[in-house]
Every structure is written in structure tokens, then in C-alpha cells.
Enzyme design. Structure first.
Site, PDB file in Angstrom:
ATOM      1  N   ASP A  28       0.821  -1.237   0.139  1.00  0.00           N
ATOM      2  CA  ASP A  28      -0.026   0.020   0.116  1.00  0.00           C
ATOM      3  C   ASP A  28       0.787   1.170  -0.022  1.00  0.00           C
ATOM      4  O   ASP A  28       1.837   1.313   0.850  1.00  0.00           O
ATOM      5  CB  ASP A  28      -1.006  -0.077   1.375  1.00  0.00           C
ATOM      6  CG  ASP A  28      -2.307   1.167   0.935  1.00  0.00           C
ATOM      7  OD1 ASP A  28      -3.140   0.483   0.994  1.00  0.00           O
ATOM      8  OD2 ASP A  28      -1.972   2.246   1.007  1.00  0.00           O
ATOM      9  N   ASN A  85     -13.045  -3.262   2.550  1.00  0.00           N
ATOM     10  CA  ASN A  85     -13.857  -2.089   2.489  1.00  0.00           C
ATOM     11  C   ASN A  85     -14.900  -2.247   1.562  1.00  0.00           C
ATOM     12  O   ASN A  85     -14.400  -2.768   0.379  1.00  0.00           O
ATOM     13  CB  ASN A  85     -13.084  -0.747   2.618  1.00  0.00           C
ATOM     14  CG  ASN A  85     -12.028  -0.549   3.509  1.00  0.00           C
ATOM     15  OD1 ASN A  85     -12.744  -0.829   5.115  1.00  0.00           O
ATOM     16  ND2 ASN A  85     -11.267   0.134   3.498  1.00  0.00           N
ATOM     17  N   GLU A  93     -12.253   3.299  -1.350  1.00  0.00           N
ATOM     18  CA  GLU A  93     -11.883   4.612  -2.049  1.00  0.00           C
ATOM     19  C   GLU A  93     -11.345   4.027  -3.604  1.00  0.00           C
ATOM     20  O   GLU A  93     -11.677   4.874  -4.626  1.00  0.00           O
ATOM     21  CB  GLU A  93     -10.665   5.091  -1.539  1.00  0.00           C
ATOM     22  CG  GLU A  93     -10.934   5.935  -0.190  1.00  0.00           C
ATOM     23  CD  GLU A  93      -9.993   6.726   0.232  1.00  0.00           C
ATOM     24  OE1 GLU A  93      -8.714   6.615  -0.098  1.00  0.00           O
ATOM     25  OE2 GLU A  93     -10.149   7.327   1.315  1.00  0.00           O
ATOM     26  N   VAL A  94     -10.789   3.010  -3.656  1.00  0.00           N
ATOM     27  CA  VAL A  94     -10.605   2.332  -5.102  1.00  0.00           C
ATOM     28  C   VAL A  94     -11.553   1.400  -5.405  1.00  0.00           C
ATOM     29  O   VAL A  94     -11.925   0.399  -4.818  1.00  0.00           O
ATOM     30  CB  VAL A  94      -9.083   1.846  -5.122  1.00  0.00           C
ATOM     31  CG1 VAL A  94      -8.633   1.382  -6.412  1.00  0.00           C
ATOM     32  CG2 VAL A  94      -8.068   2.707  -4.630  1.00  0.00           C
ATOM     33  N   HIS A  98     -10.151  -5.452  -3.374  1.00  0.00           N
ATOM     34  CA  HIS A  98      -8.624  -5.512  -2.766  1.00  0.00           C
ATOM     35  C   HIS A  98      -8.771  -6.061  -1.236  1.00  0.00           C
ATOM     36  O   HIS A  98      -9.752  -5.457  -0.570  1.00  0.00           O
ATOM     37  CB  HIS A  98      -7.797  -4.211  -2.963  1.00  0.00           C
ATOM     38  CG  HIS A  98      -8.372  -3.172  -2.436  1.00  0.00           C
ATOM     39  ND1 HIS A  98      -9.205  -2.238  -3.247  1.00  0.00           N
ATOM     40  CD2 HIS A  98      -8.255  -2.559  -1.401  1.00  0.00           C
ATOM     41  CE1 HIS A  98      -9.724  -1.277  -2.629  1.00  0.00           C
ATOM     42  NE2 HIS A  98      -9.173  -1.494  -1.484  1.00  0.00           N
ATOM     43  N   HIS A 100      -6.966  -5.824   2.247  1.00  0.00           N
ATOM     44  CA  HIS A 100      -6.136  -5.453   2.833  1.00  0.00           C
ATOM     45  C   HIS A 100      -5.251  -6.446   3.770  1.00  0.00           C
ATOM     46  O   HIS A 100      -6.171  -7.148   4.475  1.00  0.00           O
ATOM     47  CB  HIS A 100      -6.530  -4.251   3.698  1.00  0.00           C
ATOM     48  CG  HIS A 100      -7.085  -3.045   3.049  1.00  0.00           C
ATOM     49  ND1 HIS A 100      -6.257  -1.818   2.683  1.00  0.00           N
ATOM     50  CD2 HIS A 100      -8.242  -2.899   2.425  1.00  0.00           C
ATOM     51  CE1 HIS A 100      -6.936  -1.007   2.271  1.00  0.00           C
ATOM     52  NE2 HIS A 100      -8.142  -1.604   1.627  1.00  0.00           N
TER      53      HIS A 100
HETATM   54  P1  5GP Z   1      -9.800   1.358   0.154  1.00  0.00           P
HETATM   55  O1  5GP Z   1     -10.025   2.380   1.102  1.00  0.00           O
HETATM   56  O2  5GP Z   1     -10.112   1.400  -1.184  1.00  0.00           O
HETATM   57  O3  5GP Z   1     -10.252  -0.102   0.786  1.00  0.00           O
HETATM   58  O4  5GP Z   1      -8.143   1.063  -0.040  1.00  0.00           O
HETATM   59  C1  5GP Z   1      -7.541   1.527  -1.008  1.00  0.00           C
HETATM   60  C2  5GP Z   1      -5.931   1.429  -0.698  1.00  0.00           C
HETATM   61  O5  5GP Z   1      -5.089   1.907  -1.760  1.00  0.00           O
HETATM   62  C3  5GP Z   1      -5.739   2.596   0.282  1.00  0.00           C
HETATM   63  O6  5GP Z   1      -5.302   1.969   1.319  1.00  0.00           O
HETATM   64  C4  5GP Z   1      -4.550   3.648  -0.370  1.00  0.00           C
HETATM   65  O7  5GP Z   1      -3.523   3.729   0.637  1.00  0.00           O
HETATM   66  C5  5GP Z   1      -4.143   2.747  -1.432  1.00  0.00           C
HETATM   67  N1  5GP Z   1      -3.517   3.393  -2.467  1.00  0.00           N
HETATM   68  C6  5GP Z   1      -4.195   4.166  -3.266  1.00  0.00           C
HETATM   69  N2  5GP Z   1      -3.604   4.778  -4.422  1.00  0.00           N
HETATM   70  C7  5GP Z   1      -2.449   3.691  -4.373  1.00  0.00           C
HETATM   71  C8  5GP Z   1      -1.558   3.813  -5.459  1.00  0.00           C
HETATM   72  O8  5GP Z   1      -1.604   4.499  -6.253  1.00  0.00           O
HETATM   73  N3  5GP Z   1      -0.636   2.868  -5.311  1.00  0.00           N
HETATM   74  C9  5GP Z   1      -0.637   1.909  -4.106  1.00  0.00           C
HETATM   75  N4  5GP Z   1       0.444   1.075  -3.993  1.00  0.00           N
HETATM   76  N5  5GP Z   1      -1.621   1.910  -3.182  1.00  0.00           N
HETATM   77  C10 5GP Z   1      -2.660   2.954  -3.535  1.00  0.00           C
END
Ligand code: 5GP
Ligand code: ZN
Length: 105
Positions: A28, A85, A93-94, A98, A100
Site C-alpha cells: 500500500d 472495505n 476509495e479504489v 482488494h 488489505h
Molecule cells: P480502500 O480505501 O479502497 O479500501 O483502499 C485503497 C487503498 O489503496 C488505500 O489504503 C490507499 O492507501 C491505497 N492506494 C491508493 N492509491 C494507491 C496507489 O497508487 N498505489 C498503491 N500501492 N496503493 C494505493
């Protein structure tokens, strides 16, 4: 293309720890724990809510947990957290599923 699909296509760099035919794992970029790794399927699925009720997706999600388990074992982590999430309201957010893998070790 979503940001994780760009990472999968190697258009955006990431620190990869694992790759096979259908799953990758990379660090991450903004870690929330000492160890914070994302296990990501190559197949673009937006959220857990979008999983199909078929064997392909059932097996895929199962394999994601086994990849997390194997990475944790390789890193000699005694204990860790695994988390999905789900949806914006769930902190996602993405919009590409995925898992974690986080540990304070
Ligand atoms: P979410 O909030 O969608 O469950 O988690 C998305 C995760 O992706 C976050 O922990 C964030 O730090 C990580 N993340 C966002 N953009 C990037 C990126 O460009 N590269 C990597 N390696 N992680 C990212
Ligand atoms: Zn994607």
C-alpha cells in the site's frame, strides 16, 4: 482504466510481493500499519457487492485469502488483519476489489 488496473498493466509503479495468473499483491502506497499489503485480483470487479454467484468468483475470493495467508507466513507475521472495505459508505476509495493485509509486526 482504474488505478489498480493501471498498476496491473505496469503503467503505474508499485512494490510487488506476489503475482500469479489471477492475483497480484503489492505494498500500500499510504500504509496504515507497519505492514500494509493489498491483494488484488487481475479481474476488475468494482466491489464485493458485484461478485457473481459463480464458481469463478467464489474461488477467486478464496484464493485472495490464501495469498494473504501465504504472504503473512513468508513475512513471519504471527498475527494480522485482513479487511475488505465495501462501497464508498464502507470506506472503499479504489473501486477494484482488494483485500488489505495489515500487521503491526
Ligand atoms: P480502500 O480505501 O479502497 O479500501 O483502499 C485503497 C487503498 O489503496 C488505500 O489504503 C490507499 O492507501 C491505497 N492506494 C491508493 N492509491 C494507491 C496507489 O497508487 N498505489 C498503491 N500501492 N496503493 C494505493
Ligand atoms: Zn480495475
Amino acid at each position: 482504466m482504474c488505478i489498480f488496473c493501471k498498476i496491473l498493466a505496469k503503467e503505474i509503479p508499485a512494490e510487488f510481493l506476489f503475482e500469479n495468473g489471477d492475483i497480484v499483491a503489492f505494498k500500500d502506497k499510504y500504509p496504515k500499519a507497519k505492514t500494509h499489503i493489498l491483494i488484488v485480483p487481475k479481474k476488475h470487479i468494482e466491489t464485493i457487492k458485484d461478485l457473481k454467484e459463480d464458481e469463478e468468483d467464489e474461488i477467486l475470493v478464496g484464493k485472495m485469502f490464501l495469498v494473504a495467508r501465504d504472504i503473512a507466513k513468508g513475512l513471519k507475521l504471527d498475527g494480522y488483519q485482513t479487511l475488505f472495505n465495501v462501497g464508498r459508505a464502507g470506506g472503499q476509495e479504489v473501486m477494484h476489489i482488494h483485500l488489505h493485509l495489515m500487521s503491526h509486526q
